[in-house]
Motif scaffolding. Structure first.
Motif, PDB file in Angstrom:
ATOM      1  N   ASN A 104       0.802  -1.220   0.000  1.00 50.49           N
ATOM      2  CA  ASN A 104       0.000   0.000   0.000  1.00 50.49           C
ATOM      3  C   ASN A 104       0.834   1.269   0.000  1.00 50.49           C
ATOM      4  OD1 ASN A 104      -2.415  -1.431   0.025  1.00 50.49           O
ATOM      5  ND2 ASN A 104      -2.387  -1.612   2.243  1.00 50.49           N
ATOM      6  N   PHE A 105       2.139   1.157  -0.206  1.00 49.24           N
ATOM      7  CA  PHE A 105       2.974   2.357  -0.275  1.00 49.24           C
ATOM      8  C   PHE A 105       2.556   3.197  -1.458  1.00 49.24           C
ATOM      9  CE2 PHE A 105       6.581   0.102   2.027  1.00 49.24           C
ATOM     10  CZ  PHE A 105       6.431   0.861   3.170  1.00 49.24           C
ATOM     11  N   LYS A 106       2.493   4.486  -1.235  1.00 52.30           N
ATOM     12  CA  LYS A 106       2.184   5.409  -2.321  1.00 52.30           C
ATOM     13  C   LYS A 106       3.513   6.037  -2.742  1.00 52.30           C
ATOM     14  CE  LYS A 106      -0.810   9.245  -3.572  1.00 52.30           C
ATOM     15  NZ  LYS A 106      -1.801  10.203  -3.115  1.00 52.30           N
ATOM     16  N   THR A 107       3.884   5.825  -4.009  1.00 50.60           N
ATOM     17  CA  THR A 107       5.167   6.315  -4.487  1.00 50.60           C
ATOM     18  C   THR A 107       4.978   7.162  -5.743  1.00 50.60           C
ATOM     19  OG1 THR A 107       5.571   4.388  -5.870  1.00 50.60           O
ATOM     20  CG2 THR A 107       6.399   4.306  -3.611  1.00 50.60           C
ATOM     21  N   ALA A 108       6.002   7.970  -6.025  1.00 49.96           N
ATOM     22  CA  ALA A 108       6.026   8.795  -7.231  1.00 49.96           C
ATOM     23  C   ALA A 108       7.476   9.106  -7.532  1.00 49.96           C
ATOM     24  CB  ALA A 108       5.243  10.080  -7.010  1.00 49.96           C
ATOM     25  N   TYR A 109       7.711   9.666  -8.722  1.00 51.83           N
ATOM     26  CA  TYR A 109       9.068  10.079  -9.036  1.00 51.83           C
ATOM     27  C   TYR A 109       9.049  11.389  -9.799  1.00 51.83           C
ATOM     28  CZ  TYR A 109       8.609   8.454 -13.896  1.00 51.83           C
ATOM     29  OH  TYR A 109       8.224   8.278 -15.195  1.00 51.83           O
ATOM     30  N   ILE A 110      10.186  12.063  -9.773  1.00 58.52           N
ATOM     31  CA  ILE A 110      10.352  13.340 -10.460  1.00 58.52           C
ATOM     32  C   ILE A 110      11.569  13.225 -11.362  1.00 58.52           C
ATOM     33  CG2 ILE A 110      10.853  15.798 -10.179  1.00 58.52           C
ATOM     34  CD1 ILE A 110       9.636  15.470  -7.308  1.00 58.52           C
ATOM     35  N   GLU A 129       7.295  18.991   0.913  1.00 53.04           N
ATOM     36  CA  GLU A 129       5.937  19.490   1.191  1.00 53.04           C
ATOM     37  C   GLU A 129       4.910  18.770   0.323  1.00 53.04           C
ATOM     38  OE1 GLU A 129       5.688  23.746   0.646  1.00 53.04           O
ATOM     39  OE2 GLU A 129       7.457  24.078   1.895  1.00 53.04           O
ATOM     40  N   TYR A 130       5.218  18.650  -0.950  1.00 51.56           N
ATOM     41  CA  TYR A 130       4.303  18.005  -1.886  1.00 51.56           C
ATOM     42  C   TYR A 130       4.057  16.553  -1.490  1.00 51.56           C
ATOM     43  CZ  TYR A 130       2.213  16.524  -6.291  1.00 51.56           C
ATOM     44  OH  TYR A 130       1.356  16.039  -7.237  1.00 51.56           O
ATOM     45  N   GLY A 131       5.131  15.844  -1.162  1.00 54.03           N
ATOM     46  CA  GLY A 131       5.006  14.450  -0.756  1.00 54.03           C
ATOM     47  C   GLY A 131       4.131  14.290   0.479  1.00 54.03           C
ATOM     48  N   LYS A 132       4.341  15.175   1.445  1.00 51.85           N
ATOM     49  CA  LYS A 132       3.522  15.117   2.665  1.00 51.85           C
ATOM     50  C   LYS A 132       2.063  15.441   2.356  1.00 51.85           C
ATOM     51  CE  LYS A 132       6.954  16.170   6.217  1.00 51.85           C
ATOM     52  NZ  LYS A 132       7.391  17.149   7.229  1.00 51.85           N
ATOM     53  N   TYR A 136       2.367  10.749  -0.031  1.00 52.62           N
ATOM     54  CA  TYR A 136       3.323   9.794  -0.606  1.00 52.62           C
ATOM     55  C   TYR A 136       4.219   9.245   0.493  1.00 52.62           C
ATOM     56  CZ  TYR A 136       2.090  11.146  -5.336  1.00 52.62           C
ATOM     57  OH  TYR A 136       1.425  11.357  -6.500  1.00 52.62           O
ATOM     58  N   ASP A 137       4.517   7.963   0.375  1.00 46.17           N
ATOM     59  CA  ASP A 137       5.485   7.351   1.265  1.00 46.17           C
ATOM     60  C   ASP A 137       6.896   7.616   0.758  1.00 46.17           C
ATOM     61  OD1 ASP A 137       3.734   5.954   3.196  1.00 46.17           O
ATOM     62  OD2 ASP A 137       3.048   4.912   1.384  1.00 46.17           O
ATOM     63  N   TYR A 138       7.045   7.607  -0.581  1.00 51.08           N
ATOM     64  CA  TYR A 138       8.346   7.852  -1.211  1.00 51.08           C
ATOM     65  C   TYR A 138       8.153   8.702  -2.456  1.00 51.08           C
ATOM     66  CZ  TYR A 138       9.918   3.868   1.573  1.00 51.08           C
ATOM     67  OH  TYR A 138      10.204   3.018   2.599  1.00 51.08           O
ATOM     68  N   VAL A 139       9.074   9.636  -2.658  1.00 48.99           N
ATOM     69  CA  VAL A 139       9.166  10.361  -3.919  1.00 48.99           C
ATOM     70  C   VAL A 139      10.613  10.211  -4.367  1.00 48.99           C
ATOM     71  CG1 VAL A 139       9.008  12.585  -5.084  1.00 48.99           C
ATOM     72  CG2 VAL A 139       7.356  12.008  -3.300  1.00 48.99           C
ATOM     73  N   PHE A 140      10.794   9.573  -5.502  1.00 55.00           N
ATOM     74  CA  PHE A 140      12.129   9.300  -6.019  1.00 55.00           C
ATOM     75  C   PHE A 140      12.513  10.339  -7.055  1.00 55.00           C
ATOM     76  CE2 PHE A 140      10.278   5.217  -4.787  1.00 55.00           C
ATOM     77  CZ  PHE A 140      11.241   4.747  -3.910  1.00 55.00           C
ATOM     78  N   GLY A 141      13.807  10.407  -7.338  1.00 57.54           N
ATOM     79  CA  GLY A 141      14.294  11.315  -8.371  1.00 57.54           C
ATOM     80  C   GLY A 141      14.994  10.546  -9.471  1.00 57.54           C
TER      81      GLY A 141
END
Length: 192
Positions: free
Chosen positions: A25-31, A133-136, A140-145
């Motif tokens: 259930n982790f919510k992740t994203a990347y930039i 700030e955006y991740g919180k 999101y649990d993780y925001v990767f680059g």
């Protein structure tokens, strides 16, 4: 005793199942950090500022180089007329000026790169705060680059939040009261 061991085993299984469920259930994203720095207004402004400074200061240096080239041409024409002693002295002077121009060019390039790097480091620092700030805010649990030094080897496009971040940093930059000061600094730097 068997009941205690069975209870402990059951507790371990339940905890393991909960951890596995939580991991799914982790919510992740990347930039895409390269794309962010290419498309953000502030980074574009900084790049344009230093390109203009380099062009303006480089233009002055180019005039000096052209003047030196002209003197070298006339030196070659006058070397036989004025004698070997004059030619050796003048040649030494021309070489010394050429070296000075090369050192000046290198110093100018290093100065511009250094100043540009400092400003870009400041932008990257500011953007990291935006990421946090955006991740919180979005849970999101993780925001990767991804980018120069990627720490994501694969990600589905649906997790790419680069466009949203570009929009946020551009809006913050537009609303920044210091922006008008930066524009004035840019004009002042071009005058130098």
């Amino acid at each position: 005793m068997k009941k205690i061991v069975a209870c402990i085993a059951m507790a371990v299984v339940i905890i393991s199942c909960n951890n596995a469920t939580e991991a799914k259930n982790f919510k992740t994203a990347y930039i895409d950090t390269n794309k962010l720095l290419e498309e953000s207004t502030e980074a574009k402004d900084i790049k344009a500022k230093y390109e203009a400074i380099a062009e303006e200061k480089g233009g002055r240096l180019k005039v000096e180089v052209e003047k030196l080239q002209s003197e070298k041409s006339s030196f070659q024409a006058n070397a036989q007329k004025n004698g070997q002693a004059w030619a050796q002295q003048k040649y030494g002077e021309l070489q010394q000026r050429e070296q000075q121009l090369q050192y000046t060019e290198q110093a100018l390039s290093q100065q511009i790169q250094g100043e540009h790097g400092v400003e870009m480091d400041s932008v990257v620092s500011k953007y990291r705060k935006v990421f946090k700030e955006y991740g919180k805010d979005k849970g999101y649990d993780y925001v990767f680059g991804t980018g120069e030094s990627p720490n994501v080897l694969y990600a589905k496009d649906q997790y790419d939040i680069t466009k949203e971040i570009i929009k946020i940093v551009n809006e913050k930059y537009k609303s920044d009261p210091k922006k008008s000061d930066k524009a004035a600094d840019k004009k002042e730097a071009l005058k130098k």
